[in-house]
Write an enzyme that holds these catalytic residues in place. Structure first.
Site, PDB file in Angstrom:
ATOM      1  N   TYR A  98     -11.561 -11.242  -0.615  1.00 54.71           N
ATOM      2  CA  TYR A  98     -11.066 -10.117  -1.414  1.00 54.71           C
ATOM      3  C   TYR A  98     -11.836  -8.838  -1.094  1.00 54.71           C
ATOM      4  O   TYR A  98     -11.248  -7.765  -0.929  1.00 54.71           O
ATOM      5  CB  TYR A  98     -11.197 -10.486  -2.887  1.00 54.71           C
ATOM      6  CG  TYR A  98     -10.725  -9.443  -3.866  1.00 54.71           C
ATOM      7  CD1 TYR A  98      -9.375  -9.234  -4.098  1.00 54.71           C
ATOM      8  CD2 TYR A  98     -11.646  -8.690  -4.604  1.00 54.71           C
ATOM      9  CE1 TYR A  98      -8.941  -8.295  -5.023  1.00 54.71           C
ATOM     10  CE2 TYR A  98     -11.228  -7.752  -5.529  1.00 54.71           C
ATOM     11  CZ  TYR A  98      -9.871  -7.559  -5.737  1.00 54.71           C
ATOM     12  OH  TYR A  98      -9.452  -6.622  -6.646  1.00 54.71           O
ATOM     13  N   LYS A 119     -10.218  -5.428   0.443  1.00 51.29           N
ATOM     14  CA  LYS A 119     -10.272  -4.172  -0.303  1.00 51.29           C
ATOM     15  C   LYS A 119     -11.066  -3.108   0.451  1.00 51.29           C
ATOM     16  O   LYS A 119     -10.762  -1.910   0.345  1.00 51.29           O
ATOM     17  CB  LYS A 119     -10.865  -4.417  -1.684  1.00 51.29           C
ATOM     18  CG  LYS A 119      -9.955  -5.212  -2.618  1.00 51.29           C
ATOM     19  CD  LYS A 119      -8.611  -4.528  -2.807  1.00 51.29           C
ATOM     20  CE  LYS A 119      -7.801  -5.137  -3.927  1.00 51.29           C
ATOM     21  NZ  LYS A 119      -6.477  -4.495  -4.086  1.00 51.29           N
TER      22      LYS A 119
END
Length: 299
Positions: A170, A174
């Site tokens: 993640y 991001k």
């Protein structure tokens, strides 16, 4: 009504922050394409229900909206998503990339499939709609129909800016979105398009365990409500935000912060190739002159 007459696509808009965005844009006068594949928090399953429910909410309040359930990380699906705005409302002014899910693991137990799935939905799921929207805006500009204050708002995360233990996939996705944002801002400026990103913190399906212990402020203000994020996104999607591009904003509760990101720091230039043995002292000097990095979340 700062969005009156504008057309907005919001991905991942069936629940949480995306739903709050869709409702907020509609409340300010926008026509909204509510995209959501209706997957679970880990990306499994699909359902048209969440997108259709948000459309119904908007219409009940007198707004205009249509549902789209395409997978934003599928190339053809992303093209259909942009086409949904053009076919139903005749134009596209704003793209809000928000869709995503999590599959948290420490790096030593993170599987290839868990890595690929999260990178796909977040990073490719931002790039694919952005590509098709940008192609449309470029064509409009070349035809002499320069888009009226076209906007892109991407969704990064504090995990992407600082890192987060147990979220290597993640965090990488991001961080990639933050990098993609500044490149897109530079490339699309010639077509009248601004591109910014937010790094929000709010209570959603992805964060409900993290924020389970956090309480609303004593004055009744729910600092973790997803609705707190949307006002900045709506403003960034409006004509009023002209000139603001290539920026990443952290936003949560009543706080808005401009993230400064990577910058050139202290340096030493020998004017020739360094010997390995020389560099220990040089690196020590550079570290002494630079500010301490922000800590990784979870450390």
């Amino acid at each position: 009504m700062i969005m009156d007459g504008r057309v907005v696509v919001v991905t991942g808009a069936g629940r949480g922050i995306g739903r709050a965005h869709a409702l907020a844009f509609a409340a300010e006068g926008a026509s909204v394409v509510v995209n959501d594949a209706g997957v679970a928090a880990d990306g499994s399953g699909t359902s048209a229900g969440p997108a259709e429910q948000v459309v119904a909410e908007i219409e009940e309040r007198g707004g205009k909206a249509v549902a789209n359930t395409d997978d934003v990380a599928d190339w053809a699906g992303a093209a259909r998503l942009i086409g949904t705005a053009l076919e139903n409302f005749g134009k596209l002014d704003v793209l809000v990339n928000n869709a995503g899910f999590v599959r948290d693991r420490m790096l030593v137990t993170l599987s290839e499939q868990e890595w690929d799935a999260v990178i796909r939905v977040h990073l490719k799921g931002h790039f694919a709609p952005l590509h098709h929207a940008a192609a449309h805006w470029r064509a409009e500009a070349k035809a002499g129909r320069t888009p009226s204050s076209a906007r892109v708002i991407n969704t990064s995360s504090g995990a992407g800016l600082l890192g987060s233990v147990g979220q290597g996939n993640y965090s990488a996705a991001k961080a990639g979105i933050a990098g993609l944002t500044v490149v897109a801002a530079a490339e699309l400026a010639r077509y009248g398009v601004t591109v910014n990103a937010i790094a929000p913190a709010a209570r959603t399906r992805m964060t409900e365990q993290v924020f389970a212990e956090m309480m609303a402020a004593g004055d009744g203000f729910d600092a973790m409500a997803p609705e707190n994020i949307s006002p900045l996104v709506v403003w960034l999607g409006s004509a009023e935000s002209a000139g603001v591009t290539g920026r990443v904003f952290e936003v949560d509760g009543g706080r808005v912060s401009l993230a400064t990101g990577w910058r050139h720091g202290p340096e030493r230039d020998k004017g020739a190739r360094w010997e390995p043995a020389e560099l220990g002292a040089v690196v020590a000097e550079l570290l002494a002159e630079a500010p301490e990095p922000e800590p990784v979340y979870g450390v």
